[in-house]
Design a protein around this motif. Structure first.
Motif, short mmCIF file in Angstrom:
data_model
loop_
_atom_site.label_atom_id
_atom_site.label_comp_id
_atom_site.label_asym_id
_atom_site.label_seq_id
_atom_site.Cartn_x
_atom_site.Cartn_y
_atom_site.Cartn_z
N LYS A 147 -6.21 5.39 -16.19
CA LYS A 147 -4.90 5.64 -15.59
C LYS A 147 -5.01 5.90 -14.08
O LYS A 147 -4.02 5.77 -13.36
N GLY A 148 -6.19 6.23 -13.62
CA GLY A 148 -6.40 6.48 -12.19
C GLY A 148 -6.20 5.27 -11.31
O GLY A 148 -6.08 5.39 -10.10
N ILE A 149 -6.16 4.06 -11.92
CA ILE A 149 -5.98 2.85 -11.09
C ILE A 149 -4.65 2.88 -10.35
O ILE A 149 -4.49 2.19 -9.34
N ASP A 150 -3.71 3.71 -10.81
CA ASP A 150 -2.41 3.79 -10.12
C ASP A 150 -2.57 4.17 -8.66
O ASP A 150 -1.74 3.79 -7.83
N VAL A 151 -3.63 4.89 -8.32
CA VAL A 151 -3.82 5.30 -6.93
C VAL A 151 -3.97 4.10 -5.99
O VAL A 151 -3.55 4.15 -4.84
N PHE A 152 -4.53 3.00 -6.47
CA PHE A 152 -4.74 1.82 -5.63
C PHE A 152 -3.80 0.68 -5.97
O PHE A 152 -3.97 -0.44 -5.50
N ARG A 153 -2.79 0.95 -6.79
CA ARG A 153 -1.78 -0.06 -7.13
C ARG A 153 -0.70 -0.07 -6.06
O ARG A 153 0.00 0.93 -5.86
N ALA A 154 -0.54 -1.19 -5.38
CA ALA A 154 0.47 -1.29 -4.33
C ALA A 154 1.87 -1.09 -4.87
O ALA A 154 2.77 -0.64 -4.15
N ASP A 155 2.08 -1.37 -6.16
CA ASP A 155 3.41 -1.24 -6.77
C ASP A 155 3.69 0.15 -7.34
O ASP A 155 4.80 0.42 -7.76
N LYS A 156 2.70 1.05 -7.34
CA LYS A 156 2.91 2.36 -7.96
C LYS A 156 2.45 3.55 -7.14
O LYS A 156 2.98 4.65 -7.32
N THR A 157 1.47 3.40 -6.29
CA THR A 157 0.91 4.57 -5.63
C THR A 157 1.91 5.23 -4.68
O THR A 157 2.59 4.55 -3.92
N PRO A 158 1.98 6.55 -4.73
CA PRO A 158 2.81 7.26 -3.77
C PRO A 158 2.05 7.54 -2.47
O PRO A 158 2.57 8.17 -1.57
N LEU A 159 0.82 7.04 -2.39
CA LEU A 159 -0.07 7.40 -1.28
C LEU A 159 -0.47 6.23 -0.38
O LEU A 159 -1.54 6.28 0.23
N VAL A 160 0.35 5.20 -0.28
CA VAL A 160 -0.02 4.02 0.52
C VAL A 160 -0.41 4.42 1.94
O VAL A 160 -1.48 4.06 2.42
N GLU A 161 0.44 5.17 2.60
CA GLU A 161 0.18 5.54 4.01
C GLU A 161 -1.03 6.46 4.16
O GLU A 161 -1.88 6.20 5.00
N PRO A 162 -1.13 7.55 3.38
CA PRO A 162 -2.32 8.41 3.54
C PRO A 162 -3.63 7.66 3.24
O PRO A 162 -4.63 7.87 3.93
N LEU A 163 -3.62 6.76 2.25
CA LEU A 163 -4.83 5.99 1.94
C LEU A 163 -5.19 5.06 3.08
O LEU A 163 -6.36 4.93 3.45
N ALA A 164 -4.19 4.41 3.67
CA ALA A 164 -4.44 3.50 4.80
C ALA A 164 -4.95 4.27 6.01
O ALA A 164 -5.91 3.85 6.67
N THR A 165 -4.35 5.41 6.30
CA THR A 165 -4.78 6.23 7.42
C THR A 165 -6.21 6.72 7.23
O THR A 165 -7.01 6.68 8.16
N LEU A 166 -6.51 7.15 6.03
CA LEU A 166 -7.86 7.64 5.74
C LEU A 166 -8.89 6.53 5.92
O LEU A 166 -9.93 6.75 6.54
N ARG A 167 -8.60 5.34 5.41
CA ARG A 167 -9.55 4.21 5.56
C ARG A 167 -9.75 3.86 7.02
O ARG A 167 -10.84 3.50 7.43
N GLN A 168 -8.70 3.92 7.82
CA GLN A 168 -8.83 3.61 9.25
C GLN A 168 -9.68 4.65 9.97
O GLN A 168 -10.44 4.31 10.87
N SER A 169 -9.55 5.90 9.56
CA SER A 169 -10.29 6.96 10.24
C SER A 169 -11.71 7.15 9.72
O SER A 169 -12.53 7.76 10.40
N LEU A 170 -11.99 6.63 8.53
CA LEU A 170 -13.32 6.79 7.93
C LEU A 170 -13.93 5.42 7.63
O LEU A 170 -13.74 4.88 6.53
N PRO A 171 -14.67 4.84 8.55
CA PRO A 171 -15.23 3.50 8.31
C PRO A 171 -16.25 3.44 7.18
O PRO A 171 -16.53 2.36 6.68
N ASN A 172 -16.77 4.57 6.75
CA ASN A 172 -17.77 4.60 5.67
C ASN A 172 -17.13 4.87 4.31
O ASN A 172 -17.81 5.25 3.37
N LEU A 173 -15.81 4.67 4.21
CA LEU A 173 -15.08 4.92 2.97
C LEU A 173 -14.73 3.61 2.29
O LEU A 173 -14.27 2.67 2.95
#
Length: 147
Positions: free
Chosen positions: A72-98
């Motif tokens: 059920k954790g796949i929802d975090v990376f589902r573009a159609d369900k995750t409530p965290l699109v922006e925080p996940l994108a920001t985190l990836r931009q700020s952490l190149p080793n993620l």
């Protein structure tokens, strides 16, 4: 008894002593497993990633971090369900080793059950089996965190 993943994390903290901590070196990695679609669990994985990166950066080390979504954790990376699109994108931009990884098996099961094609958020990739990816990384001495 202390789980092996925790010992691996402890060895990252102490390896090489103070002199090694001052070097800009590549430390072992940490794999964070998300297997719940609860928003607070997904949020923990984000904060763990940011805090771990900051913790090691303060010691002059770069840390590889992989967040693996399974079940059920796949929802975090589902573009159609995750409530965290922006925080996940920001985190990836700020952490190149993620890295973000989604279990392809869990994705296929959800697609069959829901009769939809599941889109992934930008920056996420598929691994054949989420739990297999976690074990593969643990066998390479990565520390393990269950979000």
């Amino acid at each position: 008894m202390v789980p092996q993943g925790l010992l691996a994390g402890a060895s990252i903290l102490t390896a090489g002593g103070p002199a090694a901590a001052k070097e800009d070196r590549l430390a072992d990695g940490v794999v964070i497993l998300i297997d719940s679609n609860e928003p607070y669990v997904m949020g923990h994985a984000i904060s763990y990633s940011a805090n771990l990166s900051k913790h090691f950066a303060e010691r002059g080390a770069r840390l590889l971090i992989e967040v693996v979504a399974n079940g059920k954790g796949i929802d975090v990376f589902r573009a159609d369900k995750t409530p965290l699109v922006e925080p996940l994108a920001t985190l990836r931009q700020s952490l190149p080793n993620l890295t973000y990884s989604m279990c392809a098996s869990s994705k296929a099961i959800a697609e069959a059950k829901e009769q939809v094609s599941i889109p992934l958020i930008a920056g996420a990739s598929l691994v054949p089996f989420g739990i297999g990816r976690v074990v593969d990384l643990q066998l390479k001495d990565w520390a393990y965190i269950h979000a």
